[in-house]
Write a protein that holds these residues in place. Structure first.
Motif, PDB file in Angstrom:
ATOM      1  N   LEU A  38       0.808  -1.217   0.000  1.00 31.58           N
ATOM      2  CA  LEU A  38       0.000   0.000   0.000  1.00 31.58           C
ATOM      3  C   LEU A  38       0.845   1.273   0.000  1.00 31.58           C
ATOM      4  CD1 LEU A  38      -2.760  -1.079   2.563  1.00 31.58           C
ATOM      5  CD2 LEU A  38      -2.921  -1.029   0.064  1.00 31.58           C
ATOM      6  N   GLY A  39       2.167   1.134  -0.009  1.00 32.56           N
ATOM      7  CA  GLY A  39       3.041   2.298  -0.052  1.00 32.56           C
ATOM      8  C   GLY A  39       2.964   3.151   1.190  1.00 32.56           C
ATOM      9  N   ALA A  40       2.818   2.520   2.345  1.00 35.56           N
ATOM     10  CA  ALA A  40       2.701   3.246   3.618  1.00 35.56           C
ATOM     11  C   ALA A  40       3.870   2.892   4.524  1.00 35.56           C
ATOM     12  CB  ALA A  40       1.382   2.887   4.310  1.00 35.56           C
ATOM     13  N   THR A  41       4.134   3.756   5.490  1.00 39.38           N
ATOM     14  CA  THR A  41       5.164   3.443   6.475  1.00 39.38           C
ATOM     15  C   THR A  41       4.644   2.372   7.420  1.00 39.38           C
ATOM     16  OG1 THR A  41       4.397   5.111   8.074  1.00 39.38           O
ATOM     17  CG2 THR A  41       5.975   5.827   6.387  1.00 39.38           C
ATOM     18  N   LEU A  42       5.555   1.676   8.074  1.00 42.63           N
ATOM     19  CA  LEU A  42       5.159   0.641   9.025  1.00 42.63           C
ATOM     20  C   LEU A  42       4.395   1.255  10.194  1.00 42.63           C
ATOM     21  CD1 LEU A  42       5.353  -2.408   9.447  1.00 42.63           C
ATOM     22  CD2 LEU A  42       7.433  -2.028  10.792  1.00 42.63           C
ATOM     23  N   GLU A  43       4.771   2.501  10.555  1.00 37.61           N
ATOM     24  CA  GLU A  43       4.097   3.204  11.650  1.00 37.61           C
ATOM     25  C   GLU A  43       2.634   3.465  11.303  1.00 37.61           C
ATOM     26  OE1 GLU A  43       4.534   7.651  12.755  1.00 37.61           O
ATOM     27  OE2 GLU A  43       5.970   6.601  14.022  1.00 37.61           O
ATOM     28  N   SER A  46       0.530   0.215  11.282  1.00 40.41           N
ATOM     29  CA  SER A  46       0.167  -0.338  12.587  1.00 40.41           C
ATOM     30  C   SER A  46      -1.208   0.143  13.058  1.00 40.41           C
ATOM     31  CB  SER A  46       1.231   0.012  13.632  1.00 40.41           C
ATOM     32  OG  SER A  46       1.275   1.407  13.862  1.00 40.41           O
ATOM     33  N   TRP A  47      -1.731   1.221  12.429  1.00 44.95           N
ATOM     34  CA  TRP A  47      -3.077   1.679  12.762  1.00 44.95           C
ATOM     35  C   TRP A  47      -4.137   0.660  12.343  1.00 44.95           C
ATOM     36  CZ3 TRP A  47      -4.858   5.390  15.824  1.00 44.95           C
ATOM     37  CH2 TRP A  47      -3.990   6.418  16.206  1.00 44.95           C
ATOM     38  N   VAL A  48      -3.760  -0.285  11.484  1.00 47.37           N
ATOM     39  CA  VAL A  48      -4.684  -1.366  11.112  1.00 47.37           C
ATOM     40  C   VAL A  48      -5.040  -2.191  12.348  1.00 47.37           C
ATOM     41  CG1 VAL A  48      -4.934  -3.463   9.721  1.00 47.37           C
ATOM     42  CG2 VAL A  48      -3.797  -1.451   8.759  1.00 47.37           C
ATOM     43  N   ALA A  93      -9.031  -2.756  -0.091  1.00 51.40           N
ATOM     44  CA  ALA A  93      -8.566  -1.390   0.173  1.00 51.40           C
ATOM     45  C   ALA A  93      -7.414  -1.023  -0.757  1.00 51.40           C
ATOM     46  CB  ALA A  93      -8.141  -1.263   1.627  1.00 51.40           C
ATOM     47  N   THR A  94      -7.439   0.212  -1.253  1.00 49.93           N
ATOM     48  CA  THR A  94      -6.411   0.667  -2.193  1.00 49.93           C
ATOM     49  C   THR A  94      -5.374   1.579  -1.541  1.00 49.93           C
ATOM     50  OG1 THR A  94      -7.857   2.505  -2.855  1.00 49.93           O
ATOM     51  CG2 THR A  94      -7.972   0.470  -4.160  1.00 49.93           C
ATOM     52  N   ASN A  95      -5.643   2.012  -0.297  1.00 49.89           N
ATOM     53  CA  ASN A  95      -4.649   2.807   0.427  1.00 49.89           C
ATOM     54  C   ASN A  95      -4.785   2.512   1.919  1.00 49.89           C
ATOM     55  OD1 ASN A  95      -6.364   5.010   1.810  1.00 49.89           O
ATOM     56  ND2 ASN A  95      -7.013   5.181  -0.331  1.00 49.89           N
ATOM     57  N   ILE A  96      -3.799   2.931   2.685  1.00 49.84           N
ATOM     58  CA  ILE A  96      -3.725   2.535   4.086  1.00 49.84           C
ATOM     59  C   ILE A  96      -4.881   3.091   4.913  1.00 49.84           C
ATOM     60  CG2 ILE A  96      -2.193   4.440   4.707  1.00 49.84           C
ATOM     61  CD1 ILE A  96      -2.276   0.875   6.195  1.00 49.84           C
ATOM     62  N   TRP A  97      -5.304   4.332   4.647  1.00 49.39           N
ATOM     63  CA  TRP A  97      -6.343   4.924   5.487  1.00 49.39           C
ATOM     64  C   TRP A  97      -7.721   4.378   5.161  1.00 49.39           C
ATOM     65  CZ3 TRP A  97      -4.020   6.235   9.472  1.00 49.39           C
ATOM     66  CH2 TRP A  97      -2.761   6.824   9.415  1.00 49.39           C
ATOM     67  N   GLU A  98      -7.910   3.933   3.936  1.00 48.96           N
ATOM     68  CA  GLU A  98      -9.142   3.222   3.592  1.00 48.96           C
ATOM     69  C   GLU A  98      -9.204   1.903   4.367  1.00 48.96           C
ATOM     70  OE1 GLU A  98     -11.152   1.161  -0.378  1.00 48.96           O
ATOM     71  OE2 GLU A  98      -9.627   2.731  -0.616  1.00 48.96           O
ATOM     72  N   LEU A  99      -8.068   1.210   4.429  1.00 55.54           N
ATOM     73  CA  LEU A  99      -7.988  -0.038   5.181  1.00 55.54           C
ATOM     74  C   LEU A  99      -8.238   0.191   6.666  1.00 55.54           C
ATOM     75  CD1 LEU A  99      -7.352  -3.041   5.467  1.00 55.54           C
ATOM     76  CD2 LEU A  99      -4.905  -2.466   5.430  1.00 55.54           C
ATOM     77  N   VAL A 100      -7.639   1.247   7.231  1.00 58.07           N
ATOM     78  CA  VAL A 100      -7.825   1.567   8.652  1.00 58.07           C
ATOM     79  C   VAL A 100      -9.296   1.850   8.943  1.00 58.07           C
ATOM     80  CG1 VAL A 100      -7.335   3.303  10.435  1.00 58.07           C
ATOM     81  CG2 VAL A 100      -5.477   2.377   9.034  1.00 58.07           C
ATOM     82  N   GLY A 101      -9.973   2.608   8.056  1.00 55.32           N
ATOM     83  CA  GLY A 101     -11.382   2.934   8.257  1.00 55.32           C
ATOM     84  C   GLY A 101     -12.265   1.698   8.260  1.00 55.32           C
ATOM     85  N   PHE A 102     -12.050   0.799   7.323  1.00 54.55           N
ATOM     86  CA  PHE A 102     -12.864  -0.417   7.273  1.00 54.55           C
ATOM     87  C   PHE A 102     -12.527  -1.365   8.429  1.00 54.55           C
ATOM     88  CE2 PHE A 102     -13.503   0.690   2.681  1.00 54.55           C
ATOM     89  CZ  PHE A 102     -14.897   0.797   2.765  1.00 54.55           C
TER      90      PHE A 102
END
Length: 515
Positions: A38-43, A46-48, A93-102
């Motif tokens: 997803l091209g996100a940092t590990l930090e 971790s919000w997942v 999910a196509t990006n990290i914050w979409e994944l976190v929201g779901f």
């Protein structure tokens, strides 16, 4: 309800609870894969985990209120559908914050799958077999978080990380359809006026607390302004929540039931049990993979023998309780097993064979089996039928909070101990220490044989020494973490002295399951 329908409903609600609990830990080993994909940092990734834990702990104490006002059947089936749909959306999910929201929405759906499932299981058994009900549900509580990392590791190694969410879809659909035909609607109290103030205070208080616990160590605690702000907010909101709930007529969480000593003591012991359950599932794969070089699948296999033993031990524990063995006595032995497990793990070394670690984990599994059943029984042993769903929800919330507190404490403690152990090791690497001189000389010679010049070989040798220091200091810190959790188990043991005979033996009055 016919025996066949009763068995099918029992399997359904336990499977739903296991599915929810698996999702508390299944993503732990997949964070690196998610981060890269997803091209996100590990930090950020971790919000997942954090978002799911926050939603879970917020919704669990509200499940009794929601089930009564919305109808338990509607609320439960709706929660399964929400959990299943969000599992699909997480995988897409196509990006990290979409994944976190779901993941947050998935956690809201998952709350009912734990608390309501427990209540249904208790209701499916007559009062004289409540311990068997507790044992069966205990299997789910134990198996879920235990197999989560193993299953997640296998899936991410052999397939791709979205499949850790997709596996929920067939289970969720089956559970929803099954409940549509089998789950009955119990006689419920008249819908009460909605306690909006209590709901908002609970969401703000628990939500802020969970963020602090999950992110505090990562952002160096109170050096981060938002951690300080959320800590103050959590204290104020939770204090206001307790005062408000104790003084209004129709609270969203009935805190008055904590006047029952059995529930209060069980809640504290369950909190510590949650710490032990989740920290051991967190620490053991970390030690196995980062220090001992195990793959995620191999790490999970370390836990497998203990899981098998635990299922047997859970059933035996239920039968012991049914024969009149004191729950406090069983809890005592469970805590002693867990203390022994943590003490043994704090004494392993880099040469300890996998068999010894597996043996230690069997003691952990037996300890969990001896704690899950009697604590669940103890929590509701003095409650009336109308208060049992609320008591079950509060007790489940304490387990989840214990896990959050435990992992936060361990992360902080390990980070502090790494610095201490590193300093201790470095003080021995001196020019007048013959062991240190011999080790540097051996490494230098090794690199010279590989074609490096003397200066480069010495530099490489010192870099290797640094890696050894980092590995050993990290390893020693993790072992300290095991010892700390064992200490927490030891200091709460005196609470068992306050469990009166009446609290231990009073039967639970539950509604008949012949609907």
């Amino acid at each position: 309800m016919t025996p066949l329908k009763r068995q099918l409903l029992l399997i359904t609600v336990i499977a739903a609870a296991i599915m929810e609990l698996i999702d508390t830990s299944i993503v732990n080993v997949a964070l690196n894969y998610m981060s890269g994909n997803l091209g996100a940092t590990l930090e950020d990734t971790s919000w997942v985990i954090t978002s799911y834990a926050i939603a879970n702990v917020i919704i669990i104490p509200m499940t009794s209120f929601l089930a009564n006002n919305l109808g338990r059947r509607n609320y439960y089936i709706g929660s399964i559908i929400l959990f299943t749909v969000c599992s699909f959306m997480c995988g897409n999910a196509t990006n990290i914050w979409e994944l976190v929201g779901f993941r947050f929405l998935q956690g809201l759906g998952g709350g009912a799958l734990l608390s309501v499932s427990a209540t249904v299981v208790y209701e499916l058994f007559p009062k004289e077999k409540q311990n068997v009900a507790s044992a069966l549900f205990g299997i789910g509580i134990f198996i879920g978080p235990t197999i989560g990392p193993t299953l997640g590791g296998y899936i991410t190694e052999n397939y791709s990380w979205p499949w850790i969410f997709y596996i929920n879809i067939p289970i969720g659909i089956t559970a929803a359809v099954s409940c549509l035909f089998l789950l009955y609607e119990p006689i419920r109290q008249k819908a009460r006026k909605i306690d909006w103030v209590g709901i908002m205070l609970l969401i703000v208080g628990i939500g802020s607390l969970q963020v602090v616990l999950e992110r505090g160590q990562t952002d160096d605690w109170f050096s981060a302004g938002y951690i300080t702000f959320l800590t103050v907010l959590a204290i104020l909101a939770l204090t206001a929540f307790i005062i408000w709930e104790l003084h209004i007529k129709n609270p969203v969480v009935n805190l008055h039931i904590l006047r029952f000593r059995s529930l209060s003591i069980a809640a504290v012991l369950t909190f510590i049990t949650g710490m032990g359950m989740y920290t051991s599932i967190y620490l053991t794969p970390v030690v196995a993979q980062r220090i001992l070089g195990f793959t995620p699948t191999q790490s999970g296999l370390l836990l497998l023998p203990g899981s098998i033993v635990a299922v047997i031990a859970l059933i035996v524990t239920g039968k012991l309780l049914q024969k009149g063995v004191s729950p406090a006595l069983i809890v005592l032995f469970g805590f002693l097993c867990f203390i022994y497990f943590n003490w043994s793990m704090s004494r392993i070394n880099l040469e300890t064979p996998a068999f010894n670690i597996t043996l230690n984990l069997i003691f952990r599994a037996i300890g969990m089996a001896l704690l899950t059943v009697p604590l669940g029984t103890l929590a509701v042993s003095s409650l009336e039928a109308k208060d049992m769903p609320q008591g079950t929800a509060l007790n489940n919330m304490m387990r989840q909070l214990g896990g959050s507190f435990g992992i936060s404490i361990i992360n902080t403690y390990v980070a502090r101990r790494i610095a201490s152990h590193r300093m201790d090791l470095i003080t021995h690497i001196t020019n007048d220490n013959p062991i240190s001189i011999a080790r540097v000389s051996a490494y230098t010679h090794l690199f010279q044989q590989k074609g490096f010049g003397l200066l480069d070989a010495k530099q490489k040798a010192m870099q290797l020494i640094e890696l050894v220091v980092v590995k050993q200091s990290s390893f020693s810190s993790y072992l300290d973490g095991y010892f700390l959790i064992g200490f927490f188990f030891a200091i709460v043991l005196p609470l068992l002295l306050f469990v009166t005979k009446r609290d231990k033996t009073k039967a639970v009055v539950v509604p008949s399951s012949d609907h």
